[in-house]
Design an enzyme around this catalytic site. Structure first.
Site, mmCIF file in Angstrom:
data_model
loop_
_atom_site.group_PDB
_atom_site.id
_atom_site.type_symbol
_atom_site.label_atom_id
_atom_site.label_comp_id
_atom_site.label_asym_id
_atom_site.label_seq_id
_atom_site.Cartn_x
_atom_site.Cartn_y
_atom_site.Cartn_z
ATOM 1 N N GLU A 150 0.919 -1.118 -0.416
ATOM 2 C CA GLU A 150 0.334 -0.122 0.111
ATOM 3 C C GLU A 150 1.344 1.345 -0.317
ATOM 4 O O GLU A 150 1.939 1.238 -0.112
ATOM 5 C CB GLU A 150 -0.834 -0.134 1.442
ATOM 6 C CG GLU A 150 -0.247 -0.315 2.967
ATOM 7 C CD GLU A 150 -1.166 0.816 3.511
ATOM 8 O OE1 GLU A 150 -1.594 1.564 3.474
ATOM 9 O OE2 GLU A 150 -0.852 0.116 5.001
ATOM 10 N N LYS B 122 -5.205 10.602 0.961
ATOM 11 C CA LYS B 122 -5.602 9.295 1.374
ATOM 12 C C LYS B 122 -6.664 8.633 0.427
ATOM 13 O O LYS B 122 -7.425 9.736 0.900
ATOM 14 C CB LYS B 122 -5.058 9.619 2.511
ATOM 15 C CG LYS B 122 -5.744 8.375 3.956
ATOM 16 C CD LYS B 122 -6.038 8.140 5.092
ATOM 17 C CE LYS B 122 -6.567 6.831 6.177
ATOM 18 N NZ LYS B 122 -6.555 7.341 7.089
ATOM 19 N N VAL C 91 -5.202 0.375 2.987
ATOM 20 C CA VAL C 91 -5.171 -1.060 2.743
ATOM 21 C C VAL C 91 -6.117 -1.446 2.001
ATOM 22 O O VAL C 91 -6.475 -2.141 0.726
ATOM 23 C CB VAL C 91 -4.989 -1.415 4.154
ATOM 24 C CG1 VAL C 91 -5.521 -3.204 3.805
ATOM 25 C CG2 VAL C 91 -4.077 -1.795 4.307
ATOM 26 N N ASP D 236 -16.934 5.199 13.255
ATOM 27 C CA ASP D 236 -16.228 5.150 12.846
ATOM 28 C C ASP D 236 -15.689 4.112 12.806
ATOM 29 O O ASP D 236 -14.814 3.415 13.813
ATOM 30 C CB ASP D 236 -15.009 6.044 13.492
ATOM 31 C CG ASP D 236 -14.378 6.076 12.793
ATOM 32 O OD1 ASP D 236 -13.356 5.762 11.787
ATOM 33 O OD2 ASP D 236 -13.595 7.062 12.879
ATOM 34 N N LYS E 255 -3.121 -1.254 15.527
ATOM 35 C CA LYS E 255 -3.132 -0.220 16.823
ATOM 36 C C LYS E 255 -3.702 0.310 17.918
ATOM 37 O O LYS E 255 -5.410 -0.682 17.821
ATOM 38 C CB LYS E 255 -2.588 1.427 16.322
ATOM 39 C CG LYS E 255 -1.232 1.036 15.172
ATOM 40 C CD LYS E 255 -1.057 2.768 15.377
ATOM 41 C CE LYS E 255 0.736 2.889 14.679
ATOM 42 N NZ LYS E 255 -0.011 3.622 12.839
#
Ligand code: PSU
Ligand code: MN
Length: 305
Positions: A24, A84, A104, A136, A157
């Protein structure tokens, strides 16, 4: 025309069934600071080549989805302020002739279109903390649920809601397989406290799962959870301390919504004195290496059918 443009090298490798790994570009443009990001993009490709695997770094440049970049393309994703781009941005970029670094989700979608079956990243997108009110959740999850690509990551994360992310992966029927572990990794750390149902130790087992997936006619990709080696992980005490500090700082600064993650990540790199960045690079290299082994195993398995 919105047709992905493959480099000659990538097109030849796919046609011949030789191993290819997709990479990516959001991790390069937004996930890593300059100039470490350019060095990382070059190094990830070298790791693959050294193992006899053709790298296909993916991005949209001037409206054209590129599968495989030349040196100039790598320079652009590292040094230009690219948008992005997730899956929903792809048609807009194409129609308007704009450029974007693919997440991704967007990378997996384009890789699947091109016939590439393995990709490597650092961390997967997932469900954010507070998602019950903000809704989200990364498009990475639903996109993997409908793309036959095996994604190697070090989990998600710890700024995300790991438990909710695992639940969504279950609902979306995406197999999650630990690589040498029964515990889902937490990006900078080997362990998240959440157990997985399945673990394998070899790239051949992943290739066999991919083949069985195809034979069952499943739509889903596969998430390979590959923890950072113990000697390279972030010190858990420092990790916990810095994260707590980061959440408190975001709260105090009144940061909300989309701005929260970039704020936290920036804070964490600075507050850890660069340690979190070192670990980020180590785990990403490690994922690229495992993806290379899986692509080799997949190529070998596909050849003797
Ligand atoms: N996690 C990381 N580093 C990253 C990303 C996630 O540790 O750079 C990027 C990846 O490109 C991932 C994307 O696909 O963030 C997810 O963003 P969102 O939650 O906006 O879908
Ligand atoms: Mn989001």
């Amino acid at each position: 025309m919105f047709a992905p443009l493959l480099t000659t090298e990538v097109a030849a490798a796919i046609a011949a069934g030789r191993p290819v790994v997709a990479l990516e570009s959001t991790i390069i443009s937004h996930g890593l600071p300059r100039p470490a990001n350019h060095a990382a993009a070059v190094e990830f490709e070298e790791i693959l080549r050294e193992r006899g695997v053709v790298p296909a770094t993916i991005a949209v440049l001037d409206g054209v989805p590129r599968i495989g970049l030349d040196a100039e393309g790598i320079r652009r994703i590292a040094n230009e302020d690219l948008t992005k781009a997730s899956v929903r941005d792809l048609p807009v970029l194409a129609a308007l002739g704009r450029s974007g670094a693919t997440t991704v989700a967007a990378t997996v979608r384009l890789a699947a279109l091109a016939g590439i079956r393995v990709m490597a990243t650092g961390g997967l997108g997932g469900v954010h903390r507070g998602a019950t009110t903000t809704f989200d959740e990364s498009a990475d999850l639903p996109t993997i649920a409908e793309s036959a690509v095996t994604v190697v990551s070090a989990g998600v994360k710890s700024v995300l809601d790991i438990s909710a992310t695992l639940e969504r992966l279950e609902t979306l029927s995406i197999p999650v397989v630990g690589y040498g572990t029964r515990e889902f990794p937490a990006f900078w750390l080997r362990e998240s406290g959440y157990q997985l149902d399945w673990a394998v130790d070899s790239p051949g087992e992943i290739a066999a799962i991919m083949r069985a997936r195809d034979e069952l006619g499943a739509r889903q990709g596969i998430v390979v959870a590959n923890p950072v080696p113990l000697t390279e992980q972030w010190d858990p005490d420092q990790h916990d301390r810095v994260l707590e500090e980061a959440f408190a700082a975001a709260d105090a600064a009144g940061v909300r919504g989309k701005a929260v993650t970039p704020f936290l990540l920036g804070y964490i790199v600075t507050a850890s004195g660069g340690r979190s960045l070192e670990v980020n690079l180590d785990l990403a290299r490690n994922n690229v290496t495992v993806a290379a082994d899986i692509a080799q195993a997949w190529s070998a398995l596909s050849a003797d059918r």
